[in-house]
Write an enzyme that holds these catalytic residues in place. Structure first.
Site, mmCIF file in Angstrom:
data_model
loop_
_atom_site.group_PDB
_atom_site.id
_atom_site.type_symbol
_atom_site.label_atom_id
_atom_site.label_comp_id
_atom_site.label_asym_id
_atom_site.label_seq_id
_atom_site.Cartn_x
_atom_site.Cartn_y
_atom_site.Cartn_z
ATOM 1 C CE LYS A 34 -4.330 1.983 -0.619
ATOM 2 N NZ LYS A 34 -4.189 0.424 0.454
ATOM 3 C CB SER A 38 -0.777 0.166 1.247
ATOM 4 O OG SER A 38 -1.932 -0.861 0.299
ATOM 5 C CB SER A 95 -4.549 1.739 4.125
ATOM 6 O OG SER A 95 -3.448 1.188 2.678
#
Length: 398
Positions: free
Chosen positions: A66, A63, A118
């Site tokens: 991102k 993640s 997230s």
């Protein structure tokens, strides 16, 4: 046998005198033990690498992907746009902010859900809104990191970081990407937000930032953590204290706690060993060069804590160089030459006190010796000492 031992001792002593930084560097490496398989620590202001562990090794980011999705939405998107959530976004795997199909959400709110909680669903909704599909948005991501930021070893396949064998990056690339993103004030504000009220059609709650370093390490300013089975625990963090801000990346730790512990180790090391220096150069100080070069009013560079340094301008090449007293280059810049400038030779520049009151007019040797030259001279002095000592013994014996 005793003279041989003495000679060996003096030889070892000479070697350490000639290479004083060798043992120091070994002690530094041994002092930093990390759980993560790859890591890097850089100065956010200058990009100088302060610590490196396999930072060019290709890894799965999870993640922390991102970070790129978020900065692209902020810079390329219209944050006032209203985004309609698709069925695909609604049904994406992993961490979500529980968007509903058909729900209409401002793009800015999706970026907040993306970076604070997230949200994979927020990532897909952003990608589809900006480029029609995740695949098309991934192409935008790859162009951005290569052409705008200049990193070479990163390839994204999606906007959220769910596993794809071709979705890879390096610790170094993520550090440079984050360095770029943290210069954006809105991005910086969002990734530094600890909690936020979230009111959506399918979920009303308080979002708490998944980056726990915001609570546990003084001065943390961001940015993002991640996890999928194949990547292990990944983490990108930034910490600012005084004039220095560091960015660190850790990849493939075996637990979240190991990743946070590694971050604390890296930042402790960085603040103990280094500092960002901002040195103002008043025009009056550089009068001798103003008719030849465009001189910057302030220099920013990374150095060891309380390290002495000297500034020189090479008038033949137009290069301004800041170096430590041992000759290590801390900063260099090609100066713009004024029209009709007259060139001379390289001269040291006296400089003003820096922000900590340490004068740059510190005494420096007028010549420098290479490590190999110093070593040879030291050995010669040592053997000269032994010969003199042996002759004195013979004289005393007579």
């Amino acid at each position: 046998m005793k003279p041989i031992i003495q000679t060996l001792f003096l030889f070892i002593l000479s070697f350490m005198m000639a290479f004083p930084n060798l043992a120091y560097a070994m002690e530094e490496d041994e002092a930093i033990s990390l759980h993560s398989e790859a890591a890097i620590l850089i100065d956010a202001a200058t990009g100088a690498v302060l610590f490196d562990k396999e930072s060019d090794r290709l890894m799965y980011p999870a993640s922390i992907t991102k970070i790129v999705t978020g900065i692209l939405a902020i810079e390329d998107g219209n944050l006032d746009d209203i985004v309609t959530v698709s069925e695909k976004a609604r049904n994406i795997d992993g961490t979500r902010v529980y968007l509903l199909e058909g729900e209409q959400v401002p793009l800015l709110k999706l970026v907040q859900g993306l970076l604070i909680n997230s949200g994979n669903d927020a990532a897909t909704a952003i990608a589809e809104h900006m480029d029609g599909s995740e695949a098309q948005f991934a192409e935008r991501m790859n162009r951005f990191v290569r052409e705008t930021i200049g990193v070479k070893n990163t390839t994204f396949q999606n906007p959220h970081g769910l596993f794809d064998e071709n979705h890879q990056t390096t610790a170094y690339d993520m550090a440079k990407i984050t360095q770029y993103a943290m210069k954006n004030s809105l991005f910086r504000s969002i990734v530094g937000t600890k909690e936020m009220e979230w009111i959506g059609e399918g979920w009303e709650t308080t979002l708490y930032n998944h980056n726990k370093l915001l609570w546990r390490y003084e001065g943390t300013t961001g940015v993002k953590n991640g996890f999928v089975n194949e990547s292990g625990n990944t983490l990108v963090a930034s910490v600012q204290r005084g004039e220095s801000e560091w960015i660190a990346v850790t990849l493939k730790a075996d637990s979240a706690e190991s990743a946070y512990s590694d971050m604390e180790t890296l930042f402790d090391y960085g603040f103990a060993q280094f500092e960002t220096r901002q040195v103002s150069l008043p025009p009056a100080l550089l009068e001798a060069y103003q008719d030849r070069f465009v001189i910057p009013q302030q220099l920013t560079f990374t150095s060891r804590k309380d390290e002495n340094f000297v500034i020189q301008i090479n008038e033949s090449s137009g290069q301004l160089v800041v170096s430590s007293l041992d000759g290590t280059t801390l900063y260099s810049e090609e100066l713009e030459t004024r029209e009709g400038a007259h060139v001379q030779s390289m001269k040291p520049i006296k400089s003003p006190d820096n922000s900590e009151g340490t004068s740059m007019e510190k005494k420096a040797t007028s010549f420098k010796l290479s490590a190999s030259t110093t070593f040879v001279l030291t050995i010669l002095i040592t053997f000269a000492f032994l010969i003199i000592r042996k002759r004195m013994k013979r004289k005393n014996a007579l």
